[in-house]
Design an enzyme around this catalytic site. Structure first.
Site: not given
Ligand code: IDP
Ligand code: MG
Length: 152
Positions: A60, A88, A94, A105, A115, A118
């Site tokens: 992604f 968090r 997430t 969220r 979402n 960050h």
């Molecule tokens: P986080 O934002 O909760 O720390 P991370 O795993 O660090 O989550 O991922 C960063 C960002 O990447 C997520 O907030 C989301 O916008 C995007 N993301 C994560 N997993 C996916 C997915 O499976 N599909 C599409 N976007 C994703």
């Molecule tokens: Mg992250």
């Protein structure tokens, strides 16, 4: 654990375009954390590739960078006791489909690819992210009148 711990929180382009920047700031203000930096910018793909470098091998990743560079974002730095971990918890999972109601969220968005914000996942990544998005001069040192109330 320190009252001076800092985390990097950023409203993503969908959060800005939906007009919920104020709502997100309000959550952190109401909780009692202290805002020490805030700005708005339209980030380059290069900056976002650096910000999300840990995820560069994920399928992604290209879509993530495209989404994040689709409009202005509002990065900020919040300070307070255990703010990285608590931040968090306040964000929620997430994937908004799994974020508990009551979390930002969980209350305000639906899908993982949109979402809305960050938040740093560890003190070390928070420090890296703060240094990536802000200069030292942009981090404001100040003492709120109610600090004694927040921390006994
Ligand atoms: P986080 O934002 O909760 O720390 P991370 O795993 O660090 O989550 O991922 C960063 C960002 O990447 C997520 O907030 C989301 O916008 C995007 N993301 C994560 N997993 C996916 C997915 O499976 N599909 C599409 N976007 C994703
Ligand atoms: Mg992250």
């Amino acid at each position: 654990m320190s009252n001076r711990e800092r985390t990097f929180i950023m409203v993503k382009p969908d959060g800005v375009q939906r007009g919920i920047v104020g709502k997100i700031i309000k959550r952190f203000e109401q909780k009692g954390f202290k805002l020490v930096a805030l700005k708005m910018l339209w980030p380059s793909e290069q900056l976002l590739q650096q910000h999300y470098s840990d995820l560069s091998a994920r399928p992604f990743f290209p879509g993530l960078v495209k989404y994040m560079s689709s409009g202005p974002v509002v990065p900020m730095v919040w300070e307070g006791l255990d703010v990285v971990r608590t931040g968090r918890v306040m964000l929620g999972a997430t994937n908004p489909a799994e974020s508990a109601p009551g979390t930002i969220r969980g209350d305000l968005c639906i899908q993982v690819g949109r979402n809305i914000l960050h938040g740093s996942d560890a003190v070390e990544s928070a420090n890296k992210e703060i240094a990536l998005w802000f200069t030292d001069a942009e981090l404001v040192s100040w003492t709120p009148a109610n600090e004694g109330w927040v921390y006994e």
